[in-house]
Scaffold this active site. Structure first.
Site, PDB file in Angstrom:
ATOM      1  N   LYS A   1      42.854 -58.550   0.755  1.00 52.59           N
ATOM      2  CA  LYS A   1      42.638 -59.595  -0.247  1.00 52.59           C
ATOM      3  C   LYS A   1      43.368 -60.893   0.103  1.00 52.59           C
ATOM      4  O   LYS A   1      43.430 -61.804  -0.726  1.00 52.59           O
ATOM      5  CB  LYS A   1      43.078 -59.089  -1.628  1.00 52.59           C
TER       6      LYS A   1
ATOM      7  N   PHE B   1      48.647 -57.289  -8.256  1.00 52.85           N
ATOM      8  CA  PHE B   1      49.336 -56.107  -8.773  1.00 52.85           C
ATOM      9  C   PHE B   1      48.622 -54.867  -8.259  1.00 52.85           C
ATOM     10  O   PHE B   1      47.415 -54.900  -8.018  1.00 52.85           O
ATOM     11  CB  PHE B   1      49.312 -56.103 -10.304  1.00 52.85           C
TER      12      PHE B   1
ATOM     13  N   ASN C   1      40.855 -50.298 -20.609  1.00 51.12           N
ATOM     14  CA  ASN C   1      41.895 -49.452 -20.026  1.00 51.12           C
ATOM     15  C   ASN C   1      43.188 -49.609 -20.825  1.00 51.12           C
ATOM     16  O   ASN C   1      43.227 -50.341 -21.813  1.00 51.12           O
ATOM     17  CB  ASN C   1      42.091 -49.787 -18.545  1.00 51.12           C
TER      18      ASN C   1
ATOM     19  N   LYS D   1      46.010 -53.592   0.812  1.00 50.27           N
ATOM     20  CA  LYS D   1      45.479 -54.558  -0.162  1.00 50.27           C
ATOM     21  C   LYS D   1      45.880 -55.986   0.190  1.00 50.27           C
ATOM     22  O   LYS D   1      45.097 -56.921   0.045  1.00 50.27           O
ATOM     23  CB  LYS D   1      46.017 -54.209  -1.554  1.00 50.27           C
TER      24      LYS D   1
ATOM     25  N   LYS E   1      23.452 -51.012 -31.972  1.00 42.05           N
ATOM     26  CA  LYS E   1      24.362 -49.863 -31.913  1.00 42.05           C
ATOM     27  C   LYS E   1      23.576 -48.609 -31.493  1.00 42.05           C
ATOM     28  O   LYS E   1      22.527 -48.312 -32.077  1.00 42.05           O
ATOM     29  CB  LYS E   1      25.011 -49.646 -33.281  1.00 42.05           C
TER      30      LYS E   1
HETATM   31  O1  C5P Z   1      42.158 -53.086  -5.899  1.00 45.49           O
HETATM   32  P1  C5P Z   1      42.880 -52.974  -7.177  1.00 45.49           P
HETATM   33  O2  C5P Z   1      41.984 -52.934  -8.379  1.00 45.49           O
HETATM   34  O3  C5P Z   1      43.921 -51.907  -7.207  1.00 45.49           O
HETATM   35  O4  C5P Z   1      43.724 -54.334  -7.237  1.00 45.49           O
HETATM   36  C1  C5P Z   1      44.481 -54.663  -8.349  1.00 45.49           C
HETATM   37  C2  C5P Z   1      44.656 -56.154  -8.365  1.00 45.49           C
HETATM   38  O5  C5P Z   1      43.381 -56.766  -8.281  1.00 45.49           O
HETATM   39  C3  C5P Z   1      45.299 -56.664  -9.620  1.00 45.49           C
HETATM   40  O6  C5P Z   1      46.085 -57.778  -9.284  1.00 45.49           O
HETATM   41  C4  C5P Z   1      44.106 -57.051 -10.491  1.00 45.49           C
HETATM   42  O7  C5P Z   1      44.438 -58.094 -11.372  1.00 45.49           O
HETATM   43  C5  C5P Z   1      43.088 -57.502  -9.455  1.00 45.49           C
HETATM   44  N1  C5P Z   1      41.682 -57.193  -9.774  1.00 45.49           N
HETATM   45  C6  C5P Z   1      40.747 -58.200  -9.789  1.00 45.49           C
HETATM   46  N2  C5P Z   1      39.437 -57.934 -10.065  1.00 45.49           N
HETATM   47  C7  C5P Z   1      39.024 -56.677 -10.273  1.00 45.49           C
HETATM   48  C8  C5P Z   1      39.947 -55.625 -10.229  1.00 45.49           C
HETATM   49  C9  C5P Z   1      41.272 -55.918  -9.989  1.00 45.49           C
HETATM   50  O8  C5P Z   1      41.132 -59.350  -9.597  1.00 45.49           O
HETATM   51  N3  C5P Z   1      37.752 -56.463 -10.513  1.00 45.49           N
END
Ligand code: C5P
Length: 414
Positions: free
Chosen positions: A343, A325, A211, A339, A291
């Site tokens: 979380k 974040f 990304n 969130k 590949k």
């Molecule tokens: O749910 P979302 O992807 O928007 O949450 C973003 C947060 O979750 C960020 O702090 C990112 O570092 C963390 N994250 C994570 N594992 C993932 C995706 C996002 O810890 N697979």
């Protein structure tokens, strides 16, 4: 937080070839909002023109301890009373020897002697054979023991064409060190685990899914936390960024699974955990070993979910302050509050990635902080460096509120 704005910096330049770099250092300090004055030894004037320094600082250059500034103002007394810090850059073997032995026989050595109640930062630069001379080493040890600060030198090509340890450090490192010196160490005795950057999920040996995260925000937090006295562990996905080694343990990873493993390893003994990484939500189940060849048929790639690292950290949380974040494009507050609950976070940093001056790749950010009590604070557009300090300020406040016992206990040990 503007660490340098309004600071008064006295730069003493001694006679090494690296003196030619100091006008640029002065510009960096002026750009950061400092007032700068320069002093030179006689030999330094063989490498740079005082006129250059006068033009850049807007002040007369101090050249001689016996020339009065105004009527009865003695230069070394007036200048050292004026400054907040004295920087000696480049510092030659000669000036280090004089300073370590208490000799004050010219303007710069007299300035050093007269700066007994303010910080002095030496940035040595000399040929490596001089630098490695035990007498120079001893002088540096004496000055460090006295409480003076040092930065560098670094390894690399020197003016004489030889390679070795003796080059003046990067000018930005000198600026960073001065910020360090002026910063309150309010994260002392805290271990701060930070993730940054994107992850790369391989498709085959040459292709991957990733990304647009540059890692800039996470790296800025790591630098700020280190400056504030924290022990920093930075788990970084692939980025083009560099970070000072001193005080920061950098662990580079590529995939979300590697990031997860490293974070789990350091989580149990961390006090503050900041997940700034843009972890890829999906990966290929099994990357192709060779590949992939192109064909005219539609190509379908099966993706599986990566673990939500932050969510599982929330599930295992003990005394850590956990910060996530959220890169959002709509319904910022509602999504962020959800969130925090899902979380088990203490704080969430929301950025609107729709805006061109916030979020990915750029040096600025427009953040909103939402804590687990629902308190919201929006910040205007600011540098990622200032945003990092705002995030850490909030974390420290929250930590005092959520874990006062823990906080006081830590402070008792300092
Ligand atoms: O749910 P979302 O992807 O928007 O949450 C973003 C947060 O979750 C960020 O702090 C990112 O570092 C963390 N994250 C994570 N594992 C993932 C995706 C996002 O810890 N697979």
């Amino acid at each position: 937080m503007d660490h340098l704005r309004g600071k008064k910096i006295l730069i003493a330049i001694t006679g090494g070839i690296a003196a030619y770099k100091i006008p640029e250092l002065i510009r960096l300090f002026v750009k950061s909002g400092c007032e700068v004055r320069a002093a030179v030894t006689e030999n330094a004037c063989k490498f740079i023109q005082p006129l250059t320094l006068e033009t850049l600082t807007g002040h007369p250059v101090l050249r001689n301890e016996f020339t009065l500034i105004k009527e009865s103002q003695i230069p070394h007394i007036e200048a050292t009373a004026w400054c907040d810090i004295l920087i000696v850059a480049p510092a030659t073997g000669n000036i280090l020897g004089k300073a370590a032995s208490g000799i004050a026989d010219d303007l710069v050595s007299t300035l050093i002697m007269a700066t007994s109640q303010k910080p002095i930062l030496f940035a040595p630069a000399m040929n490596s054979r001089m630098y490695l001379n035990p007498i120079v080493k001893r002088n540096i040890a004496v000055l460090k023991e006295t409480g003076h600060f040092f930065i560098g030198p670094e390894e690399g090509e020197m003016a004489c064409g030889e390679e070795g340890l003796g080059r003046l450090v990067l000018l930005t490192c000198i600026v960073e060190k001065v910020k360090d010196i002026f910063t309150e160490k309010d994260l002392h005795n805290n271990t701060i685990l930070i993730s940054a950057g994107p992850t790369q999920e391989p498709i085959d040996p040459v292709r991957y899914i990733t990304n647009r995260s540059s890692g800039k925000m996470g790296y800025a937090i790591a630098k700020a936390a280190k400056r504030r006295g924290g022990r920093v562990i930075l788990i970084s996905g692939p980025t083009r960024l560099s970070i000072p080694k001193e005080g920061i343990t950098l662990i580079r990873v590529k995939t979300a699974l590697e990031m997860e493993r490293e974070i789990y390893e350091h989580y149990p003994y961390s006090d503050i955990v900041i997940m700034a990484a843009a972890v890829a939500d999906y990966r290929t189940n099994r990357p192709f070993p060779h590949k992939l060849k192109k064909s005219d048929r539609v190509f379908q790639l099966e993706l599986v979910r990566n673990p939500d690292i932050l969510k599982s950290l929330g599930g295992k949380k003990e005394t850590q302050i956990l910060v996530g974040f959220a890169a959002e494009t709509e319904n910022f507050e509602k999504n962020a509050l959800q969130k925090i609950k899902d979380k088990n976070l203490d704080l969430i940093v929301v950025n609107n990635v729709n805006l061109p001056d916030a979020g990915f790749e750029v040096d600025t950010n427009r953040i909103m902080l939402i804590d687990r009590f629902g308190k919201i604070r929006r910040f205007p557009l600011q540098s990622k460096e200032d945003a990092a300090d705002a995030i850490l300020d909030k974390i420290i406040k929250l930590k005092k509120k959520i874990r006062p016992e823990n906080h006081n206990e830590k402070n008792k040990r300092t």
